[in-house]
Scaffold this motif. Structure first.
Motif, short mmCIF file in Angstrom:
data_model
loop_
_atom_site.label_atom_id
_atom_site.label_comp_id
_atom_site.label_asym_id
_atom_site.label_seq_id
_atom_site.Cartn_x
_atom_site.Cartn_y
_atom_site.Cartn_z
N ASP A 176 0.84 -1.36 -0.16
CA ASP A 176 -0.10 -0.01 0.01
C ASP A 176 0.90 1.32 -0.03
O ASP A 176 0.67 2.29 -0.75
CB ASP A 176 -1.00 0.00 1.23
N CYS A 177 1.89 1.36 0.83
CA CYS A 177 2.60 2.61 0.73
C CYS A 177 3.95 2.26 0.12
O CYS A 177 4.92 3.17 0.48
CB CYS A 177 2.99 3.18 2.20
N GLY A 178 4.17 1.33 -0.51
CA GLY A 178 5.18 1.12 -1.64
C GLY A 178 6.75 1.11 -0.82
O GLY A 178 7.74 1.90 -1.11
N CYS A 179 7.09 0.42 0.24
CA CYS A 179 8.44 0.22 0.96
C CYS A 179 9.13 -0.48 0.11
O CYS A 179 8.86 -1.66 -0.41
CB CYS A 179 7.84 -0.60 2.21
N LYS A 180 10.40 -0.08 0.02
CA LYS A 180 11.27 -0.51 -0.56
C LYS A 180 12.21 -1.14 0.29
O LYS A 180 13.21 -1.88 0.00
CB LYS A 180 12.15 0.60 -1.46
N THR A 265 -14.96 -0.15 6.49
CA THR A 265 -14.97 -0.76 5.07
C THR A 265 -13.56 -1.07 4.55
O THR A 265 -12.79 -0.29 4.77
CB THR A 265 -15.84 0.18 3.98
N GLY A 266 -13.50 -1.93 3.84
CA GLY A 266 -12.32 -2.31 3.13
C GLY A 266 -11.00 -2.74 3.95
O GLY A 266 -11.13 -3.11 5.17
N LYS A 267 -10.09 -2.39 3.14
CA LYS A 267 -8.72 -2.78 3.82
C LYS A 267 -8.38 -1.59 4.97
O LYS A 267 -8.80 -0.52 4.79
CB LYS A 267 -7.67 -2.84 2.79
N PRO A 268 -7.51 -1.98 5.82
CA PRO A 268 -7.08 -0.92 6.80
C PRO A 268 -6.57 0.32 6.02
O PRO A 268 -5.94 0.19 5.04
CB PRO A 268 -5.63 -1.61 7.34
N LYS A 269 -6.52 1.48 6.41
CA LYS A 269 -6.18 2.70 6.08
C LYS A 269 -4.88 3.25 6.54
O LYS A 269 -4.59 3.07 7.88
CB LYS A 269 -7.23 3.87 6.28
N GLY A 270 -3.93 3.74 5.81
CA GLY A 270 -2.69 4.10 6.24
C GLY A 270 -2.72 5.69 6.64
O GLY A 270 -2.62 6.49 5.92
N ILE A 474 -5.10 9.85 4.65
CA ILE A 474 -4.86 8.44 4.41
C ILE A 474 -3.91 8.21 3.23
O ILE A 474 -4.27 8.85 2.19
CB ILE A 474 -6.20 7.91 4.13
N TYR A 475 -2.69 7.55 3.55
CA TYR A 475 -1.84 7.35 2.69
C TYR A 475 -2.54 6.90 0.90
O TYR A 475 -3.04 6.08 1.02
CB TYR A 475 -0.88 6.62 3.15
N GLY A 476 -2.24 7.88 0.10
CA GLY A 476 -2.83 7.71 -1.28
C GLY A 476 -4.20 7.78 -1.50
O GLY A 476 -4.78 7.36 -2.59
N ASP A 477 -5.08 8.11 -0.58
CA ASP A 477 -6.62 8.23 -0.80
C ASP A 477 -7.05 9.36 -0.09
O ASP A 477 -7.80 9.28 1.14
CB ASP A 477 -7.14 7.15 -0.52
N HIS A 478 -6.84 10.91 -0.70
CA HIS A 478 -7.44 11.68 0.17
C HIS A 478 -8.92 11.80 0.25
O HIS A 478 -9.51 12.17 1.26
CB HIS A 478 -6.80 13.16 -0.31
N GLN A 479 -9.39 11.27 -0.81
CA GLN A 479 -10.89 11.47 -0.78
C GLN A 479 -11.57 10.51 0.35
O GLN A 479 -12.44 10.92 0.95
CB GLN A 479 -11.46 10.88 -2.41
N LEU A 480 -10.77 9.42 0.53
CA LEU A 480 -11.50 8.50 1.43
C LEU A 480 -11.51 9.23 2.66
O LEU A 480 -12.09 9.03 3.84
CB LEU A 480 -10.76 7.16 1.43
N PHE A 481 -10.15 9.89 3.07
CA PHE A 481 -10.05 10.64 4.13
C PHE A 481 -11.07 11.60 4.54
O PHE A 481 -11.81 11.70 5.70
CB PHE A 481 -8.64 11.48 4.07
#
Ligand code: WTA
Length: 646
Positions: A176-180, A265-270, A474-481
């Motif tokens: 979800d947050c693209g960890c390298k 709803t759905g997956k955990p939010k970052g 929320i990482y990657g999803d401001h609308q969901l926030f």
């Protein structure tokens, strides 16, 4: 609530406390009347800045753009370490108490600083740059604190994943947050059992093509798989690293960390937290809520995998130059007296834990507590779920010998720090109430039409203004926030909790009003557990609800509909239980699985969870309106096969 017993502030505590009744009233009024001036003063008092901010706050609850101390520059590791070196370099920063009671360690501020700088250099050498996400999947060992602080030194954003989550859950969070980059251990210990950390990482990594480097702390010395070129040992890299690492000055609004939490709803939010406001809020609440005094030994039992571990094991205490205790184990190992033995061993003054632990220990009998001294204790705390008055009284009278105030602190991953809480020298206590708002916090209770209720009332708890510790997104999803926290009650931060307010203005949190449940203080979305259950090829449908559990607070009750023609069996029950453990982790496994030939639904096909919740709770004569059900006979079948366990 007229029969509620009030426990007044203790004069001996008020006499020395940072905040007393008068200062609370005055400062609280001021924090609302002149928020900019109030927070500017606190930001100067609590933090060292490389550059002063241009503007204290700027927020809009419609677009959910929230900014504090914009233009200001600072570094979190400098605030938690460097600035303490001169005055308290030789003071213990972290006391580590192992799962095995024979194991403990201490690190002074200077030693911690040295390790953090080295590890920051290790991260840099592996290619970590400012803004990169680093996943930390570690047990409660010192290296976890080192890794978090090292990230902050170079501006990397950490995403700590609770060591009890499964490989699958870890994978979702890495992707979800693209960890390298990932920091883990070979294995962990909990309650005398070995936890396979690296093995979980290896499984997760198979599906994480972006993951480049895995740094492994040798903790158990157990045998693990190794991938040359990708994996490296922490101790080897540390030995080769320089202890000189200049801090990267960060903008106040630069991301500090991401922490996943469950929603309805759905997956955990970052949940994303940023640098300046978060650190200030963690520090000020730590100091005033626990009345931290120089020299105190402070112990918060939370795991760093949860927000409580972030704000009140690491950032708040270290920012304040405190001595913080990190505990690797569990409350009942090797025996149910473990907490109190640790309190006596390290002379703990402030002790902060969860109601579920209190209830579990209360069930074991008073003698485990009373045969220990606990004389060092001054302040007690509770967090994570509502504390029932019976558990509160036991905590107060048996653990605290009737002389230590309990801070029942209400807050959330999203809030960054404590919002509603007593203060030891200022606020009288009522068992089961989180009492009054902290400085700068303006709670309101709304009715079903989003109207503000006055005086004594019950409804939805919202917060009317921003505070520095608030999550920025929320990482990657401001609308969901926006949708989750700002559009349900426009103009407010929507907490998802219900609350009552009594005639004295005290708040009583009644629990979640959405499909989030709180099991042993662990927050979970029922939707996540349902998604795991329906992965089984024989399962047609599943509905999960919480039900009252005497120790866990809430237990997990799953109604499962099998495919047509499939016979339920104990084997299948076990397979479903294992499936949830594999998909999420042991903490999410259902306490009860009831086979349901079908689930109660509205005519439009929506599962009526309200009814399932009532059946699970045994509130059978109070099912509410069932007239919208497509097939009322379904409910009778569910009632007839109800499983009772508490
Ligand atoms: C619940 C944990 C009642 C609440 C810090 C909230 C509480 C959720 C309390 C957040 C309390 C936390 N009294 N309920 N003192 N503290 N909660 O994000 O339902 O893991 O919404 O943060 O825990 O859980 P989270």
């Amino acid at each position: 609530m007229s029969d509620v017993h009030v426990y007044p502030v203790k004069p001996e505590i008020a006499a020395h406390a940072h905040i007393n009744r008068e200062t609370y009233q005055a400062l609280y009024q001021r924090s609302l009347a002149e928020p900019e001036a109030f927070w500017a003063e606190q930001a100067e008092r609590f933090l060292n800045w490389d550059r002063r901010w241009d503007r204290v706050s700027d927020y809009d609850f419609e677009t959910a753009n929230i900014r504090w101390f914009e233009g200001g520059r600072l570094n979190v590791s400098v605030n938690c370490l460097d600035r303490h070196l001169e005055t308290r370099g030789d003071q213990v920063a972290i006391i580590w108490e192992g799962d095995d009671p024979a194991q403990d360690k201490k690190l002074t501020y200077r030693e911690l600083y040295d390790q953090v700088c080295r590890f920051a250099n290790v991260l840099k050498a592996q290619g970590v740059e400012k803004g990169d996400r680093v996943c930390i999947y570690l047990p409660m060992i010192m290296e976890a604190a080192v890794a978090m602080l090292a990230c902050t030194r170079i501006g990397a954003v950490h995403s700590v994943v609770f060591g009890g989550f499964s490989a699958e859950a870890l994978k979702d969070r890495i992707l979800d947050c693209g960890c390298k980059y990932l920091v883990c251990a070979d294995e962990g210990y909990r309650g005398g059992k070995v936890v396979p950390i690296k093995a979980n990482v290896d499984k997760a990594a198979e599906h994480c093509p972006l993951l480049e480097k895995i740094i492994v702390v040798q903790n158990s010395g157990g045998k693990i798989a190794w991938q040359e070129g990708r994996d490296l040992w922490y101790h080897e890299a540390m030995a080769a690293a320089s202890a000189d690492c200049p801090p990267v000055p960060m903008d106040a609004e630069d991301p500090l960390f991401i922490l996943y939490t469950s929603g309805s709803t759905g997956k955990p939010k970052g949940m994303l937290h940023t640098t300046g406001g978060y650190l200030l809020y963690a520090a000020i609440t730590h100091k005033y809520v626990f009345d931290y005094q120089d020299g105190d030994i402070y112990w918060c039992t939370a795991d760093i995998g949860w927000v409580t571990g972030h704000s009140y094991v690491i950032y708040g205490p270290l920012c304040n130059g405190a001595t913080t205790l990190m505990f690797e184990g569990i409350p009942t190992y090797p025996g149910p007296d473990r907490f109190w033995r640790v309190v006596d061993k390290h002379k703990v003054n402030i002790f902060y834990t969860a109601p579920t632990a209190i209830r579990a220990l209360m069930a074991q009998g008073d003698h485990y507590v009373t045969e220990t001294s606990r004389q060092s204790l001054r302040i007690l705390g509770s967090v994570g779920e509502p504390i029932n008055p019976e558990a509160w009284e036991w905590y107060y009278h048996v653990v605290g010998d009737g002389s230590r105030p309990i801070m029942d602190t209400w807050w959330q991953t999203e809030t960054g720090g404590i919002l509603i809480t007593p203060l030891p020298g200022a606020i009288d206590l009522k068992p089961g109430s989180a009492t009054l708002p902290f400085f700068g916090i303006k709670p309101e209770i709304l009715d079903a039409n989003n109207q503000i209720l006055e005086g004594e009332c019950e409804g939805v708890l919202v917060i009317a203004r921003s505070w520095p510790g608030q999550s920025r997104g929320i990482y990657g999803d401001h609308q969901l926030f926006i949708d989750t926290y700002f559009s349900k009650a426009p103009g407010f931060y929507y907490s998802g909790d219900g609350a009552k307010r009594d005639a004295d203005g005290y708040y009583w949190i009644t629990g979640r009003i959405d499909d989030v449940i709180n099991v042993s203080g662990h927050r979970m979305g029922t939707a996540e557990i349902e998604s795991a259950l329906v992965l089984h090829e024989l399962v047609a449908e599943a509905a999960v609800v919480g039900y009252p559990h005497h120790i866990k607070g809430q237990g997990i009750y799953a109604y499962v509909t099998l495919n047509a023609g499939v016979e339920p069996s104990e084997q299948l029950r076990k397979e479903l239980d294992d499936l949830v453990r594999k998909e999420i982790g042991p903490i999410a496994h259902p306490d009860i699985i009831q086979w349901a030939p079908s689930l109660p639904k509205t005519r439009s096909g929506k599962i009526m969870r309200r009814i399932l919740r009532k059946v699970a709770a045994g509130e059978l004569d109070n099912l509410g309106d069932t007239s919208t059900l497509a097939d009322p006979s379904v409910v009778q079948n569910i009632i007839d096969h109800r499983i009772v366990k508490t």
